[in-house]
Design a protein around this motif. Structure first.
Motif, PDB file in Angstrom:
ATOM      1  N   ARG A   1      58.859  26.017  36.231  1.00  0.00           N
ATOM      2  CA  ARG A   1      58.320  24.815  35.613  1.00  0.00           C
ATOM      3  C   ARG A   1      56.957  25.033  34.979  1.00  0.00           C
ATOM      4  NH1 ARG A   1      58.318  20.682  40.102  1.00  0.00           N
ATOM      5  NH2 ARG A   1      58.008  22.562  41.318  1.00  0.00           N
ATOM      6  N   ALA A   2      56.175  25.962  35.510  1.00  0.00           N
ATOM      7  CA  ALA A   2      54.892  26.265  34.881  1.00  0.00           C
ATOM      8  C   ALA A   2      55.122  26.814  33.477  1.00  0.00           C
ATOM      9  CB  ALA A   2      54.115  27.260  35.731  1.00  0.00           C
ATOM     10  N   THR A   3      56.088  27.707  33.333  1.00  0.00           N
ATOM     11  CA  THR A   3      56.412  28.259  32.024  1.00  0.00           C
ATOM     12  C   THR A   3      56.977  27.179  31.102  1.00  0.00           C
ATOM     13  OG1 THR A   3      56.860  30.436  32.991  1.00  0.00           O
ATOM     14  CG2 THR A   3      57.752  30.006  30.802  1.00  0.00           C
ATOM     15  N   ALA A   4      57.820  26.311  31.656  1.00  0.00           N
ATOM     16  CA  ALA A   4      58.428  25.236  30.859  1.00  0.00           C
ATOM     17  C   ALA A   4      57.351  24.335  30.265  1.00  0.00           C
ATOM     18  CB  ALA A   4      59.385  24.427  31.719  1.00  0.00           C
ATOM     19  N   TRP A   5      56.408  23.916  31.110  1.00  0.00           N
ATOM     20  CA  TRP A   5      55.371  23.013  30.618  1.00  0.00           C
ATOM     21  C   TRP A   5      54.350  23.738  29.759  1.00  0.00           C
ATOM     22  CZ3 TRP A   5      55.020  17.915  30.187  1.00  0.00           C
ATOM     23  CH2 TRP A   5      56.022  17.163  30.816  1.00  0.00           C
ATOM     24  N   ALA A   6      54.153  25.032  29.995  1.00  0.00           N
ATOM     25  CA  ALA A   6      53.285  25.809  29.115  1.00  0.00           C
ATOM     26  C   ALA A   6      53.878  25.859  27.715  1.00  0.00           C
ATOM     27  CB  ALA A   6      53.111  27.221  29.668  1.00  0.00           C
ATOM     28  N   ALA A   7      55.197  26.046  27.627  1.00  0.00           N
ATOM     29  CA  ALA A   7      55.866  26.078  26.325  1.00  0.00           C
ATOM     30  C   ALA A   7      55.788  24.719  25.643  1.00  0.00           C
ATOM     31  CB  ALA A   7      57.326  26.505  26.501  1.00  0.00           C
ATOM     32  N   ARG A   8      55.997  23.646  26.402  1.00  0.00           N
ATOM     33  CA  ARG A   8      55.967  22.298  25.819  1.00  0.00           C
ATOM     34  C   ARG A   8      54.570  21.936  25.314  1.00  0.00           C
ATOM     35  NH1 ARG A   8      59.313  20.055  31.030  1.00  0.00           N
ATOM     36  NH2 ARG A   8      61.371  20.846  30.386  1.00  0.00           N
ATOM     37  N   ILE A   9      53.580  22.130  26.169  1.00  0.00           N
ATOM     38  CA  ILE A   9      52.208  21.786  25.763  1.00  0.00           C
ATOM     39  C   ILE A   9      51.756  22.688  24.621  1.00  0.00           C
ATOM     40  CG2 ILE A   9      49.809  21.646  26.525  1.00  0.00           C
ATOM     41  CD1 ILE A   9      50.887  21.088  29.366  1.00  0.00           C
ATOM     42  N   GLY A  10      52.094  23.979  24.716  1.00  0.00           N
ATOM     43  CA  GLY A  10      51.713  24.915  23.656  1.00  0.00           C
ATOM     44  C   GLY A  10      52.338  24.543  22.321  1.00  0.00           C
ATOM     45  N   ALA A  11      53.603  24.109  22.338  1.00  0.00           N
ATOM     46  CA  ALA A  11      54.273  23.714  21.098  1.00  0.00           C
ATOM     47  C   ALA A  11      53.606  22.483  20.481  1.00  0.00           C
ATOM     48  CB  ALA A  11      55.751  23.450  21.360  1.00  0.00           C
ATOM     49  N   ILE A  12      53.208  21.535  21.324  1.00  0.00           N
ATOM     50  CA  ILE A  12      52.513  20.341  20.826  1.00  0.00           C
ATOM     51  C   ILE A  12      51.160  20.722  20.228  1.00  0.00           C
ATOM     52  CG2 ILE A  12      51.410  18.176  21.504  1.00  0.00           C
ATOM     53  CD1 ILE A  12      53.621  17.871  23.614  1.00  0.00           C
ATOM     54  N   LEU A  13      50.431  21.590  20.921  1.00  0.00           N
ATOM     55  CA  LEU A  13      49.139  22.040  20.394  1.00  0.00           C
ATOM     56  C   LEU A  13      49.320  22.771  19.071  1.00  0.00           C
ATOM     57  CD1 LEU A  13      47.537  23.341  23.724  1.00  0.00           C
ATOM     58  CD2 LEU A  13      46.755  21.370  22.385  1.00  0.00           C
ATOM     59  N   GLY A  14      50.404  23.556  18.963  1.00  0.00           N
ATOM     60  CA  GLY A  14      50.685  24.246  17.717  1.00  0.00           C
ATOM     61  C   GLY A  14      50.913  23.277  16.575  1.00  0.00           C
ATOM     62  N   MET A  15      51.649  22.181  16.854  1.00  0.00           N
ATOM     63  CA  MET A  15      51.876  21.169  15.828  1.00  0.00           C
ATOM     64  C   MET A  15      50.559  20.513  15.399  1.00  0.00           C
ATOM     65  SD  MET A  15      54.825  20.787  14.527  1.00  0.00           S
ATOM     66  CE  MET A  15      54.282  19.328  13.637  1.00  0.00           C
TER      67      MET A  15
END
Length: 324
Positions: A150-164
């Motif tokens: 779940r740490a990786t899952a939320w890292a990917a989600r938050i990172g994708a939002i920051l990228g946008m």
């Protein structure tokens, strides 16, 4: 097993198009370094091949990350693969125009000096708009991706939002500066429309290679930081997973999740702070007391939250349930 063999095995299921594209840009990055060493010409005070170099580095990181993320999608894999290939084509075409303009010793962005320059920038603007839309669709897909850790899952989600957010911040550079607007009002023409420097014309003193202004605000800084949140947060999750082998406390997946979320909030805060600083026309190397105070409060908040997270019980079922 050698390191290269292990890397090939781990990346075997990654999206091939974006993975090969990232590899190509890793080679192009080296070629750009050689070009800067051989060709000493400058453009607007910066090495002529510095912009192609920076774009190549960003592309390498960006497409390696999306190659991995697309491979994690449990559904719509074929659609996501097609969208990732679209990103490859669009960015490849845009980069070709950047190289074309560099070879002509012409600015690739904001350039309105000749009909050809204006056409090139308008075409690039259209490409960026399509890239933004495709990136948004892929980001939405990542938000619904289930990853066992779940740490990786939320890292990917938050990172994708920051990228946008980082991509979207580029729109702040597209409007005419006050001087350019005055020239447009007076004559109907301006050689440049848009700028990354706030408070001063582009092309002044800047940091080596990066070129970020050392005398005024620079909107490229939050743009860069936001765009690469897509890599920073997943790398943090990876680092925490590696450290878990040495530090038993980090074997608690809820703790790693908390630390990733705290880091994500802190990263977003830093992104907002740098945007605010740039819009006030303030250089990254000359922060005033307001900026320093805000930065200190941000660091203190992140550190305090991290200490609380580490000190809490090993399992927090309420948080665990809410972030599933």
């Amino acid at each position: 097993m050698t390191i290269l063999t292990d890397l090939r095995e781990r990346t075997r299921t990654w999206h091939r198009g974006s993975y090969r594209f990232a590899q190509a840009f890793a080679v192009i990055t080296v070629l750009c370094v050689l070009a800067m060493l051989i060709d000493q010409r400058t453009l607007n005070g910066a090495p002529l091949w510095a912009k192609p170099f920076k774009f190549a580095v960003s592309a390498t990181l960006y497409f390696f990350t999306w190659s991995w993320l697309v491979s994690l999608l449990p559904k719509f894999r074929r659609t996501a693969s097609w969208l990732a290939n679209t990103l490859v084509v669009i960015f490849g075409a845009e980069y070709a125009l950047v190289i074309f303009q560099a070879a002509r010793v012409r600015a690739s962005h904001f350039n309105n000096a000749t009909p050809l320059d204006n056409t090139i920038f308008q075409v690039m603007g259209g490409m960026i708009a399509v890239l933004w839309m495709v990136n948004l669709v892929l980001t939405i897909a990542v938000m619904f991706t289930r990853i066992p850790d779940r740490a990786t899952a939320w890292a990917a989600r938050i990172g994708a939002i920051l990228g946008m957010i980082g991509i979207s911040l580029a729109t702040l550079m597209s409007s005419p500066t006050p001087d350019q607007q005055a020239l447009l009002d007076a004559t109907g023409q301006s050689a440049m429309i848009g700028a990354h420097t706030v408070g001063l014309p582009d092309g002044g003193p800047g940091l080596p290679i990066l070129g970020w202004s050392t005398v005024g605000g620079d909107l490229r800084i939050p743009h860069f930081l936001g765009l690469h949140g897509l890599q920073a947060l997943p790398l943090l999750a990876l680092a925490l997973g590696v450290l878990a082998a040495r530090y038993p406390r980090l074997r608690d997946d809820v703790l790693r999740l908390r630390l990733v979320v705290i880091a994500g909030v802190g990263y977003a805060g830093l992104l907002a702070l740098l945007t605010w600083q740039a819009l006030r026309g303030q250089s990254i190397v000359a922060p005033d007391s307001q900026t320093l105070t805000a930065f200190a409060l941000l660091i203190a908040g992140v550190a305090f939250s991290g200490l609380i997270a580490i000190g809490r019980p090993a399992k927090d079922r309420e948080l665990e349930a809410s972030l599933r």
